[in-house]
Design a protein around this motif. Structure first.
Motif, PDB file in Angstrom:
ATOM      1  N   ALA A 223       0.809  -1.220   0.000  1.00 35.85           N
ATOM      2  CA  ALA A 223       0.000   0.000   0.000  1.00 35.85           C
ATOM      3  C   ALA A 223       0.843   1.271   0.000  1.00 35.85           C
ATOM      4  CB  ALA A 223      -0.924   0.000   1.221  1.00 35.85           C
ATOM      5  N   LEU A 224       2.080   1.169  -0.432  1.00 36.02           N
ATOM      6  CA  LEU A 224       2.933   2.356  -0.470  1.00 36.02           C
ATOM      7  C   LEU A 224       2.484   3.364  -1.520  1.00 36.02           C
ATOM      8  CD1 LEU A 224       6.474   0.749  -0.079  1.00 36.02           C
ATOM      9  CD2 LEU A 224       5.271   2.173   1.588  1.00 36.02           C
ATOM     10  N   ASP A 225       1.619   2.934  -2.444  1.00 36.89           N
ATOM     11  CA  ASP A 225       1.172   3.830  -3.513  1.00 36.89           C
ATOM     12  C   ASP A 225      -0.114   4.577  -3.158  1.00 36.89           C
ATOM     13  OD1 ASP A 225      -0.139   1.373  -3.517  1.00 36.89           O
ATOM     14  OD2 ASP A 225      -0.480   1.363  -5.677  1.00 36.89           O
ATOM     15  N   SER A 226      -0.581   4.446  -1.921  1.00 36.58           N
ATOM     16  CA  SER A 226      -1.772   5.207  -1.527  1.00 36.58           C
ATOM     17  C   SER A 226      -1.394   6.672  -1.347  1.00 36.58           C
ATOM     18  CB  SER A 226      -2.335   4.663  -0.213  1.00 36.58           C
ATOM     19  OG  SER A 226      -1.490   5.019   0.880  1.00 36.58           O
ATOM     20  N   LYS A 392      13.388  -0.341   0.369  1.00 35.00           N
ATOM     21  CA  LYS A 392      14.651   0.397   0.300  1.00 35.00           C
ATOM     22  C   LYS A 392      14.930   0.956  -1.091  1.00 35.00           C
ATOM     23  CE  LYS A 392      17.096  -1.636   4.233  1.00 35.00           C
ATOM     24  NZ  LYS A 392      18.346  -2.318   4.682  1.00 35.00           N
ATOM     25  N   PRO A 393      14.877   0.145  -2.150  1.00 33.41           N
ATOM     26  CA  PRO A 393      15.116   0.728  -3.481  1.00 33.41           C
ATOM     27  C   PRO A 393      14.048   1.739  -3.891  1.00 33.41           C
ATOM     28  CG  PRO A 393      14.506  -1.601  -3.640  1.00 33.41           C
ATOM     29  CD  PRO A 393      14.772  -1.314  -2.203  1.00 33.41           C
ATOM     30  N   TYR A 394      12.841   1.557  -3.384  1.00 31.46           N
ATOM     31  CA  TYR A 394      11.791   2.552  -3.627  1.00 31.46           C
ATOM     32  C   TYR A 394      12.208   3.905  -3.069  1.00 31.46           C
ATOM     33  CZ  TYR A 394       7.702   5.199  -1.946  1.00 31.46           C
ATOM     34  OH  TYR A 394       6.819   6.199  -1.622  1.00 31.46           O
ATOM     35  N   MET A 395      12.705   3.920  -1.845  1.00 31.00           N
ATOM     36  CA  MET A 395      13.107   5.168  -1.222  1.00 31.00           C
ATOM     37  C   MET A 395      14.252   5.824  -1.998  1.00 31.00           C
ATOM     38  SD  MET A 395      12.949   3.839   2.753  1.00 31.00           S
ATOM     39  CE  MET A 395      13.299   5.427   3.505  1.00 31.00           C
ATOM     40  N   THR A 396      15.224   5.023  -2.387  1.00 37.62           N
ATOM     41  CA  THR A 396      16.357   5.561  -3.151  1.00 37.62           C
ATOM     42  C   THR A 396      15.889   6.146  -4.472  1.00 37.62           C
ATOM     43  OG1 THR A 396      17.945   4.036  -2.140  1.00 37.62           O
ATOM     44  CG2 THR A 396      18.526   4.956  -4.292  1.00 37.62           C
ATOM     45  N   ALA A 397      14.976   5.459  -5.137  1.00 40.85           N
ATOM     46  CA  ALA A 397      14.475   5.946  -6.429  1.00 40.85           C
ATOM     47  C   ALA A 397      13.821   7.320  -6.277  1.00 40.85           C
ATOM     48  CB  ALA A 397      13.480   4.939  -7.012  1.00 40.85           C
ATOM     49  N   VAL A 398      13.012   7.486  -5.242  1.00 39.32           N
ATOM     50  CA  VAL A 398      12.344   8.772  -5.031  1.00 39.32           C
ATOM     51  C   VAL A 398      13.363   9.861  -4.705  1.00 39.32           C
ATOM     52  CG1 VAL A 398      10.709  10.031  -3.576  1.00 39.32           C
ATOM     53  CG2 VAL A 398      10.184   7.686  -4.302  1.00 39.32           C
ATOM     54  N   LEU A 399      14.310   9.545  -3.840  1.00 36.96           N
ATOM     55  CA  LEU A 399      15.310  10.543  -3.451  1.00 36.96           C
ATOM     56  C   LEU A 399      16.187  10.952  -4.633  1.00 36.96           C
ATOM     57  CD1 LEU A 399      16.395   9.140   0.042  1.00 36.96           C
ATOM     58  CD2 LEU A 399      14.860  11.051  -0.431  1.00 36.96           C
ATOM     59  N   ARG A 400      16.276  10.098  -5.631  1.00 36.83           N
ATOM     60  CA  ARG A 400      17.081  10.411  -6.809  1.00 36.83           C
ATOM     61  C   ARG A 400      16.263  11.013  -7.943  1.00 36.83           C
ATOM     62  NH1 ARG A 400      21.345   5.268  -7.010  1.00 36.83           N
ATOM     63  NH2 ARG A 400      22.780   6.142  -5.430  1.00 36.83           N
ATOM     64  N   SER A 406       5.191   6.302  -9.453  1.00 37.47           N
ATOM     65  CA  SER A 406       5.654   5.150 -10.225  1.00 37.47           C
ATOM     66  C   SER A 406       6.483   4.205  -9.372  1.00 37.47           C
ATOM     67  CB  SER A 406       6.480   5.639 -11.423  1.00 37.47           C
ATOM     68  OG  SER A 406       7.036   4.542 -12.131  1.00 37.47           O
ATOM     69  N   ALA A 407       7.412   4.768  -8.598  1.00 34.82           N
ATOM     70  CA  ALA A 407       8.272   3.940  -7.750  1.00 34.82           C
ATOM     71  C   ALA A 407       7.451   3.225  -6.687  1.00 34.82           C
ATOM     72  CB  ALA A 407       9.352   4.797  -7.102  1.00 34.82           C
ATOM     73  N   ALA A 408       6.442   3.899  -6.157  1.00 37.33           N
ATOM     74  CA  ALA A 408       5.602   3.287  -5.123  1.00 37.33           C
ATOM     75  C   ALA A 408       4.765   2.143  -5.689  1.00 37.33           C
ATOM     76  CB  ALA A 408       4.698   4.340  -4.493  1.00 37.33           C
ATOM     77  N   LYS A 409       4.259   2.295  -6.897  1.00 41.22           N
ATOM     78  CA  LYS A 409       3.487   1.212  -7.524  1.00 41.22           C
ATOM     79  C   LYS A 409       4.353  -0.028  -7.711  1.00 41.22           C
ATOM     80  CE  LYS A 409       0.015   3.972  -9.982  1.00 41.22           C
ATOM     81  NZ  LYS A 409      -1.112   3.422  -9.165  1.00 41.22           N
ATOM     82  N   THR A 410       5.602   0.189  -8.141  1.00 40.79           N
ATOM     83  CA  THR A 410       6.514  -0.940  -8.328  1.00 40.79           C
ATOM     84  C   THR A 410       6.782  -1.646  -7.001  1.00 40.79           C
ATOM     85  OG1 THR A 410       7.582   0.134 -10.211  1.00 40.79           O
ATOM     86  CG2 THR A 410       8.830  -1.599  -9.096  1.00 40.79           C
ATOM     87  N   ALA A 411       7.071  -0.862  -5.962  1.00 41.10           N
ATOM     88  CA  ALA A 411       7.348  -1.442  -4.648  1.00 41.10           C
ATOM     89  C   ALA A 411       6.116  -2.148  -4.083  1.00 41.10           C
ATOM     90  CB  ALA A 411       7.816  -0.355  -3.686  1.00 41.10           C
TER      91      ALA A 411
END
Length: 423
Positions: A223-226, A392-400, A406-411
């Protein structure tokens, strides 16, 4: 380790947490007609002094009952506990991590303690971060024992130099103060926050009303994409930018205690115990560290936090459930909760007992946050999520700079796959 001096000597030789290591009762050691309650505690959970006080008092108050306590190692504890639950020589009481209760309950080899907990232990007052993981399908299998959680550890001199005279009471004030503390590249960092500190992120997600995963119709999904969870990530992103924390590592790489000990970091988010590691690296900071709960959106209500800690369980194959429950009730009761909190700097299992640590700044800050504590999703498969950890990779993707949506949907999709029970 037992109350006898024999146990103390044995503990030095065989100190092992969850396992069968430790001292047992020697042949002929028990008085005729006595009952022995075997207890597994985790290494480091209690001091020898606390255990001696508890066993001495308990055995005096319960004539004919003897406590046989062994310490177990956290490493490999899951397999050892599972094996013990299946054996015909199971311990009577076992300390387990609060988020581990679900996986043990799934075996069907734990006693349902609902009636006992409701009757005697004041379950309505328990910290939610300990009580919720111990409850599975309406049945209470884990009795909350103690808690620990993250707080803000700050450098008092750097706060004073920036003209900040008191810890912030709200998130908005915290962000303003942190920006004031941050001198930019090469200067003082307003905060050192690693890019993949996902436990801290979880607190912001919960504070915004989001979840890491949700259960519907018996099925779990990420539910990280909510919208609420995305707001939590936005808070993390804003805060993380006010320091030089790595975007692609967690708080242990490098250890944030090491970074903070350098003296030019104003704040870190960590359990209070990290302060000891900081001072060990830089003794000059001994009297310069302060603590406050992670601020929430409104004054007087700290941010939600992940609650770590332990619950107590009783195997179905315990030789004496009643005696085991008596021991659990004592350990989880007011007298020994306060003693444990003062001795070990833990948070007691009820907010109403927090006065026991009122004079300890670090533990008091932790207790204030624990009142809004949460645990990870109560799925037996959550351990698989943590092992793969797509957060973890979701967080890095957003910070970059990647799209948070998009990153949240993948995670979230990855979390959903890992939580499937038909894999």
């Amino acid at each position: 380790m037992k109350k006898r001096l024999l146990a103390c000597a044995c503990a030095l030789v065989t100190a092992a947490l969850p396992g069968l290591a430790g001292c047992g009762v020697l042949p002929g050691d028990e008085d005729s007609g006595s009952r022995t309650v075997t207890v597994w505690l985790m290494k480091g959970s209690v001091s020898d002094d606390f255990l001696t006080r508890f066993t001495t008092a308990y055995e005096k108050e319960h004539p004919g009952v003897e406590l046989d306590v062994t310490f177990q190692e956290w490493t490999g504890i899951g397999k050892k506990v599972t094996a013990a639950l299946k054996s015909d020589d199971a311990p009577d009481v076992i300390e387990v991590g609060n988020t581990q209760v679900t996986q043990y309950a799934e075996t069907g080899l734990l006693y349902d303690l609902t009636l006992e907990s409701v009757r005697d232990l004041g379950y309505t007052e328990w910290l939610p971060g300990l009580a919720a993981p111990g409850k599975v399908d309406g049945a209470q299998y884990g009795i909350p024992w103690y808690a620990a959680n993250r707080v803000v550890i700050y450098h008092k001199d750097l706060f004073a130099r920036a003209g900040i005279t008191r810890p912030p009471a709200t998130r908005e004030q915290w962000l303003r103060d942190t920006a004031k503390l941050d001198d930019g590249p090469g200067g003082t960092q307003g905060i050192y926050l690693a890019g993949q500190d996902w436990y801290t992120l979880a607190g912001f997600v919960w504070d915004e009303g989001g979840e890491l995963a949700v259960e519907r119709d018996g099925k779990w999904r990420g539910a990280l994409d909510s919208p609420a969870a995305l707001r939590g990530m936005a808070v993390y992103q804003e805060l993380q930018a006010l320091g030089d924390g790595p975007e692609d590592a967690d708080e242990e790489n490098p250890p944030q205690a090491q970074v903070f000990a350098g003296g030019d970091v104003a704040q870190i988010i960590a359990p209070p115990s990290v302060a000891s590691a900081v001072v060990e690296r830089n003794p000059a900071l001994k009297d310069k560290l302060g603590f406050f709960p992670i601020p929430g959106k409104t004054a007087g209500e700290p941010c939600a936090v992940f609650t770590g800690g332990s619950d107590l369980i009783i195997p179905r194959k315990s030789d004496d459930r009643a005696a085991a429950m008596d021991v659990v009730a004592a350990l989880a009761g007011e007298k020994w909760q306060k003693d444990l909190a003062r001795t070990m700097n833990y948070v007691p299992n009820k907010p109403s007992l927090a006065d026991a640590v009122g004079g300890q700044e670090a533990t008091a800050a932790m207790a204030a946050g624990a009142a809004r504590g949460r645990a990870t999703p109560n799925s037996p498969q959550w351990a698989d999520v943590e092992a793969a950890n797509p957060i973890k990779p979701y967080m890095t993707a957003v910070l970059r700079g990647e799209s948070p949506e998009s990153a949240a949907k993948t995670a979230s999709a990855r979390i959903t796959a890992l939580l499937r029970t038909d894999r």
